[in-house]
Motif scaffolding. Structure first.
Motif, PDB file in Angstrom:
ATOM      1  N   VAL A  23       0.811  -1.186   0.067  1.00 13.32           N
ATOM      2  CA  VAL A  23       0.235   0.081  -0.052  1.00 13.32           C
ATOM      3  C   VAL A  23       0.954   1.223   0.182  1.00 13.32           C
ATOM      4  O   VAL A  23       1.617   1.308   1.079  1.00 13.32           O
ATOM      5  N   LEU A  24       0.701   2.077  -1.013  1.00 16.27           N
ATOM      6  CA  LEU A  24       1.560   3.317  -1.090  1.00 16.27           C
ATOM      7  C   LEU A  24       0.480   4.567  -0.477  1.00 16.27           C
ATOM      8  O   LEU A  24       1.596   5.540  -0.008  1.00 16.27           O
ATOM      9  N   GLY A  25      -0.667   4.508  -0.425  1.00 17.75           N
ATOM     10  CA  GLY A  25      -1.283   5.698   0.101  1.00 17.75           C
ATOM     11  C   GLY A  25      -2.676   5.294  -0.105  1.00 17.75           C
ATOM     12  O   GLY A  25      -3.160   4.491  -0.740  1.00 17.75           O
ATOM     13  N   TYR A  26      -3.623   6.248   0.373  1.00 18.24           N
ATOM     14  CA  TYR A  26      -5.100   6.136   0.213  1.00 18.24           C
ATOM     15  C   TYR A  26      -5.828   7.595  -0.453  1.00 18.24           C
ATOM     16  O   TYR A  26      -5.185   8.641  -0.217  1.00 18.24           O
ATOM     17  N   TYR A  27      -6.798   7.293  -0.752  1.00 13.49           N
ATOM     18  CA  TYR A  27      -7.908   8.440  -1.354  1.00 13.49           C
ATOM     19  C   TYR A  27      -8.967   8.610  -0.260  1.00 13.49           C
ATOM     20  O   TYR A  27      -9.542   7.715   0.333  1.00 13.49           O
ATOM     21  N   ARG A  28      -9.190   9.934  -0.191  1.00 10.04           N
ATOM     22  CA  ARG A  28     -10.473   9.926   1.168  1.00 10.04           C
ATOM     23  C   ARG A  28     -11.563   9.210   0.757  1.00 10.04           C
ATOM     24  O   ARG A  28     -12.281   8.906   1.532  1.00 10.04           O
ATOM     25  N   GLY A  29     -12.186   9.572  -0.561  1.00  2.47           N
ATOM     26  CA  GLY A  29     -13.472   8.744  -0.879  1.00  2.47           C
ATOM     27  C   GLY A  29     -14.688   9.727  -0.946  1.00  2.47           C
ATOM     28  O   GLY A  29     -14.511  10.722   0.075  1.00  2.47           O
ATOM     29  N   ALA A  30     -15.566   9.389  -1.493  1.00  2.82           N
ATOM     30  CA  ALA A  30     -16.776  10.397  -1.514  1.00  2.82           C
ATOM     31  C   ALA A  30     -18.018   9.337  -1.189  1.00  2.82           C
ATOM     32  O   ALA A  30     -17.781   7.956  -1.194  1.00  2.82           O
ATOM     33  N   GLY A  31     -19.134   9.933  -1.114  1.00  2.00           N
ATOM     34  CA  GLY A  31     -20.521   9.098  -1.018  1.00  2.00           C
ATOM     35  C   GLY A  31     -20.518   8.287   0.377  1.00  2.00           C
ATOM     36  O   GLY A  31     -19.943   8.819   1.331  1.00  2.00           O
ATOM     37  N   GLN A  32     -20.834   7.250  -0.105  1.00  2.33           N
ATOM     38  CA  GLN A  32     -20.931   6.078   0.957  1.00  2.33           C
ATOM     39  C   GLN A  32     -19.822   5.967   2.001  1.00  2.33           C
ATOM     40  O   GLN A  32     -19.730   5.926   3.050  1.00  2.33           O
ATOM     41  N   ARG A  33     -18.667   5.797   1.181  1.00  6.74           N
ATOM     42  CA  ARG A  33     -17.402   5.660   1.709  1.00  6.74           C
ATOM     43  C   ARG A  33     -16.787   6.861   2.868  1.00  6.74           C
ATOM     44  O   ARG A  33     -16.084   6.714   3.581  1.00  6.74           O
TER      45      ARG A  33
ATOM     46  N   LYS B  22     -17.632   8.233   4.981  1.00  3.57           N
ATOM     47  CA  LYS B  22     -17.875   8.106   6.466  1.00  3.57           C
ATOM     48  C   LYS B  22     -16.561   7.446   6.897  1.00  3.57           C
ATOM     49  O   LYS B  22     -16.337   7.621   8.270  1.00  3.57           O
ATOM     50  N   PHE B  23     -16.029   6.573   6.433  1.00  2.00           N
ATOM     51  CA  PHE B  23     -14.751   6.048   6.831  1.00  2.00           C
ATOM     52  C   PHE B  23     -13.607   6.790   6.620  1.00  2.00           C
ATOM     53  O   PHE B  23     -12.477   6.628   7.298  1.00  2.00           O
ATOM     54  N   GLY B  24     -13.490   7.779   5.753  1.00  5.96           N
ATOM     55  CA  GLY B  24     -12.301   8.725   5.483  1.00  5.96           C
ATOM     56  C   GLY B  24     -11.360   8.126   4.326  1.00  5.96           C
ATOM     57  O   GLY B  24     -10.305   8.519   4.200  1.00  5.96           O
ATOM     58  N   ILE B  25     -11.996   6.993   4.132  1.00  9.64           N
ATOM     59  CA  ILE B  25     -11.047   6.259   2.928  1.00  9.64           C
ATOM     60  C   ILE B  25     -11.937   5.523   1.824  1.00  9.64           C
ATOM     61  O   ILE B  25     -12.756   4.818   2.119  1.00  9.64           O
ATOM     62  N   GLY B  26     -11.604   5.752   0.568  1.00  6.14           N
ATOM     63  CA  GLY B  26     -12.661   5.213  -0.524  1.00  6.14           C
ATOM     64  C   GLY B  26     -11.798   4.347  -1.404  1.00  6.14           C
ATOM     65  O   GLY B  26     -12.439   3.671  -2.034  1.00  6.14           O
ATOM     66  N   ALA B  27     -10.641   4.528  -1.337  1.00  8.40           N
ATOM     67  CA  ALA B  27      -9.753   3.814  -2.204  1.00  8.40           C
ATOM     68  C   ALA B  27      -8.310   3.754  -1.834  1.00  8.40           C
ATOM     69  O   ALA B  27      -7.796   4.691  -1.125  1.00  8.40           O
ATOM     70  N   PHE B  28      -7.451   2.815  -2.381  1.00 11.07           N
ATOM     71  CA  PHE B  28      -5.989   2.883  -2.056  1.00 11.07           C
ATOM     72  C   PHE B  28      -5.127   2.300  -3.274  1.00 11.07           C
ATOM     73  O   PHE B  28      -5.626   1.750  -4.070  1.00 11.07           O
ATOM     74  N   LEU B  29      -4.121   2.896  -3.180  1.00 12.71           N
ATOM     75  CA  LEU B  29      -2.919   2.720  -4.277  1.00 12.71           C
ATOM     76  C   LEU B  29      -2.027   1.493  -3.912  1.00 12.71           C
ATOM     77  O   LEU B  29      -1.580   1.631  -2.817  1.00 12.71           O
TER      78      LEU B  29
ATOM     79  N   ASP C 126     -16.504  -3.270   5.752  1.00 12.81           N
ATOM     80  CA  ASP C 126     -16.295  -2.069   6.489  1.00 12.81           C
ATOM     81  C   ASP C 126     -15.413  -1.863   7.458  1.00 12.81           C
ATOM     82  O   ASP C 126     -14.463  -1.166   7.637  1.00 12.81           O
ATOM     83  N   GLU C 127     -15.099  -2.999   8.237  1.00 14.76           N
ATOM     84  CA  GLU C 127     -13.885  -3.113   9.012  1.00 14.76           C
ATOM     85  C   GLU C 127     -12.683  -3.210   8.524  1.00 14.76           C
ATOM     86  O   GLU C 127     -11.766  -2.628   9.041  1.00 14.76           O
ATOM     87  N   GLN C 128     -12.690  -3.910   7.280  1.00 13.40           N
ATOM     88  CA  GLN C 128     -11.040  -3.538   6.662  1.00 13.40           C
ATOM     89  C   GLN C 128     -10.936  -2.327   6.204  1.00 13.40           C
ATOM     90  O   GLN C 128      -9.734  -1.828   6.405  1.00 13.40           O
ATOM     91  N   TRP C 129     -11.929  -1.401   5.810  1.00 16.10           N
ATOM     92  CA  TRP C 129     -11.848  -0.064   5.526  1.00 16.10           C
ATOM     93  C   TRP C 129     -10.996   0.750   6.876  1.00 16.10           C
ATOM     94  O   TRP C 129     -10.223   1.378   6.501  1.00 16.10           O
ATOM     95  N   VAL C 130     -11.794   0.269   8.022  1.00 13.35           N
ATOM     96  CA  VAL C 130     -11.514   1.168   9.065  1.00 13.35           C
ATOM     97  C   VAL C 130     -10.127   0.813   9.462  1.00 13.35           C
ATOM     98  O   VAL C 130      -9.260   1.647   9.821  1.00 13.35           O
ATOM     99  N   ARG C 131      -9.634  -0.612   9.520  1.00 10.82           N
ATOM    100  CA  ARG C 131      -8.370  -1.054  10.085  1.00 10.82           C
ATOM    101  C   ARG C 131      -7.426  -0.412   8.818  1.00 10.82           C
ATOM    102  O   ARG C 131      -6.369  -0.014   9.401  1.00 10.82           O
ATOM    103  N   LEU C 132      -7.488  -0.248   7.433  1.00 16.11           N
ATOM    104  CA  LEU C 132      -6.672  -0.071   6.833  1.00 16.11           C
ATOM    105  C   LEU C 132      -6.456   1.437   6.865  1.00 16.11           C
ATOM    106  O   LEU C 132      -5.205   1.980   7.037  1.00 16.11           O
ATOM    107  N   LYS C 133      -7.211   2.267   7.104  1.00 17.31           N
ATOM    108  CA  LYS C 133      -7.203   3.532   7.338  1.00 17.31           C
ATOM    109  C   LYS C 133      -6.570   3.892   8.744  1.00 17.31           C
ATOM    110  O   LYS C 133      -5.381   4.724   8.590  1.00 17.31           O
ATOM    111  N   ARG C 134      -6.592   3.231   9.722  1.00 18.24           N
ATOM    112  CA  ARG C 134      -5.991   3.689  11.026  1.00 18.24           C
ATOM    113  C   ARG C 134      -4.498   3.078  10.561  1.00 18.24           C
ATOM    114  O   ARG C 134      -3.648   3.702  11.103  1.00 18.24           O
TER     115      ARG C 134
END
Ligand code: ATP
Length: 573
Positions: free
Chosen positions: A440-450, A452-459, A482-490
């Motif tokens: 993982v090199l970084g992530y994108y904040r994401g829009a819409g549904q996502r 709420k997690f502050g992450i919508g995709a990652f590179l 959802d849990e994996q998104w939260v974990r990845l962002k953290r």
């Protein structure tokens, strides 16, 4: 050499991402260092003190460094913290607060020794002693010195090169070209202590490293497997092939030397990433001592957990629980390991890596007394695809992930993927079912549904071993719970960086909102690999999705650009 001079080189290195320039700056640095200080210079420039297999950790986190800076410069912690938040880097913070009038005369060797002493402090009161020693050191350093001393301690140098570039720079130092790289690298593969190699090389050139040989106690870079498309390809390449099951455990390189007493005979185990694990595996240590009938040996093995009740192998996720520093004895009882030995690299003071596999195997058979703790990997020799598929299918029926086919005539391919070993897994039958392990090199904040997690995709990116950098292969926005998104962002936030590191080769349109250190390894599945005009690896994954995070292996094991290209070719056949 003054530490200040070294830091000026480090500063120059921090300003470029061009590999040739990095190599040339390093070559000049190594030329300037004397042979008495090149070991230290090499490791400090890599942001460490020792080779991986003798790594010593500083155990100083950001919070403690804030205290250190406060003490060193008699400035309240809150002011340090405020600046740190602004600058995002404690090295730069130290640079800012350090005294401009300090005339730094400290030598590289002195700083190295002091850093080593700080790292070695342990036990009761060690935190306080570390704070004291480090603040004293900082006081004696000028701005640039303070900056880099902090970065080394916190592990945040990020100069974007590894041992491979150091090897190339050593060649440039001596010859003004890279012609000696191959010979130096050959030594590094069997003795991965780059500081020691640099010292011997600096003193006497190629002649100086001629006598570096395999030694018990120093891990060798492990052989890796190649992939092919069909069983026919294996037989075509090997003619006669020894088929072993591919056990899903953890790789162990076990060293034994009954002549090295301290006071018990030397037994050490290492991972594929050269990390020492001896203390984690007391059951392996005793199995080696009891069952290996040799004065000295280095064995290549897979250790796999066994269910004490049924005697069956346990899944990988359970075996991996044995890689721990605490509660070792208790866990060893709950998940005893079986050591499956499949190769021998050193026997009674002699390297065996150049022998054909069939000969190495004979030695193994003559020295290992099998028991419920240690066995030699059973093998079946085949010379036609029908027989091969029979063995392969039996492996699958037994619940194993596949087989490893070994060329009976081949020597041991130290530190590289060669066709001497070919893995053939359940999924690898011409489909795209096999997973890749990008970083993982970084992530994108994401829009819409996502949002709420502050992450919508990652590179994610793969490692370019030749250029010592990361190239992109996919932007991933699906396949996570959802849990994996939260974990990845953290996890990303914990290791986030203020700007894109120099060694991430990323097109502008894929720039992330948050960049992070290349420490999170993933397991990704995709529908296809296609040629890509955008992704810098030249190829991209089609419909990539996350299978899992790979916490068990290091980012040095990330899929490489070269492997990625091979997979493309393989799957396009
Ligand atoms: P994978 O994810 O498929 O295990 P990898 O990239 O991590 O692959 P490779 O070098 O391609 O590693 O595959 C070989 C790995 O398989 C070794 O690192 C080792 O841990 C494991 N292994 C299990 N059984 C064997 C065996 N009989 N011979 C060699 N390696 C084996």
């Amino acid at each position: 050499m003054l530490f200040k001079t070294l830091c000026e080189y480090l500063e120059k290195l921090s300003l470029t991402s061009k590999r040739l320039e990095i190599t040339s700056i390093l070559a000049k640095l190594f030329k300037e260092a004397s042979s008495c200080e090149i070991y230290e210079t090499v490791f400090l420039s890599l942001g460490t003190l020792n080779p991986q297999y003798k790594a010593i950790k500083f155990n100083i986190a950001d919070k403690m460094m804030v205290r250190i800076l406060s003490k060193a410069y008699t400035i309240p912690e809150r002011d340090i913290l405020k600046k740190y938040k602004e600058l995002g880097d404690l090295g730069k913070t130290a640079e800012l607060f350090s005294e401009s009038f300090v005339k730094q005369e400290t030598e590289v060797l002195e700083v190295y020794q002091k850093l080593k002493r700080i790292a070695m402090e342990e036990g009761a009161g060690s935190q306080e002693r570390k704070v004291h020693l480090m603040s004293m050191l900082l006081k004696s350093l000028d701005r640039i010195g303070a900056k880099y001393a902090c970065k080394i301690i916190l592990g945040t140098m990020r100069l974007g090169f590894s041992e491979i570039t150091v090897i190339e720079a050593l060649s440039w130092m001596e010859k003004d070209d890279k012609t000696l790289k191959k010979q130096i690298e050959e030594k590094y593969r069997i003795y991965p202590n780059i500081g020691f190699i640099a010292k011997e090389f600096k003193e006497n050139g190629l002649f100086g490293i001629k006598d570096i040989h395999i030694e018990t106690g120093v891990p060798i870079l492990s052989a890796r497997c190649q992939r092919v498309d069909t069983a026919k390809d294996i037989i075509k390449r090997h003619k006669t092939s020894a088929i072993e099951y591919k056990y899903d455990g953890t790789r162990v390189q076990a060293h034994l030397d009954r002549n090295k007493l301290s006071p018990a005979p030397l037994v050490k185990t290492f991972t594929r990433n050269l990390e020492e694990t001896t203390n984690m595996f007391p059951d392996i240590v005793s199995a080696i001592l009891d069952s290996v009938k040799a004065q000295s040996a280095i064995l290549d093995c897979e250790a796999i957990g066994v269910d004490p009740k049924t005697g069956e192998f346990v899944p990988f996720q359970i075996t991996i629980k044995r890689k721990r520093k605490h509660n070792v004895k208790k866990t060893a009882k709950e998940i005893p390991l079986k050591l499956i030995v499949f190769d021998i690299l050193f026997y009674n003071r002699k390297s065996q890596i150049h022998l054909p596999f069939v000969e190495r195997r004979k030695i193994l058979e003559s020295i290992i007394k099998e028991s419920d703790k240690i066995i030699i990997a059973p093998e079946i020799v085949v010379d036609n695809t029908n027989k091969f598929m029979e063995v392969f299918n039996t492996a699958i029926e037994k619940g194993l992930e596949g087989i490893v086919a070994k060329d009976l005539t081949a020597s041991y391919t130290v530190g590289s993927r060669g066709y001497a070993w070919i893995k053939f897994k359940r999924e690898e039958k011409g489909t795209l079912e096999d997973t890749l392990e990008p970083v993982v090199l970084g992530y994108y904040r994401g829009a819409g549904q996502r949002a709420k997690f502050g992450i919508g995709a990652f590179l994610v990116g793969v490692l370019d071993e030749k250029e010592d950098n990361f190239k992109t292969i996919a932007k991933i926005g699906t396949g996570l719970t959802d849990e994996q998104w939260v974990r990845l962002k953290r996890r990303c936030d914990k290791i986030k960086l203020l700007e894109k590191p120099k060694n991430y080769i990323v097109p502008k349109e894929l720039f992330c909102d948050i960049w992070c250190e290349p420490n999170i390894l993933t397991s990704i599945r995709a529908d296809d690999i296609t040629i890509s005009p955008i992704h810098t690896a030249g190829y991209a994954l089609r419909f990539p999705r996350l299978v899992d995070f790979r916490d068990d292996i290091s980012t040095k094991d990330a899929t490489t650009v070269q492997e990625f290209k091979n997979l493309y070719k393989l799957w396009k056949k």
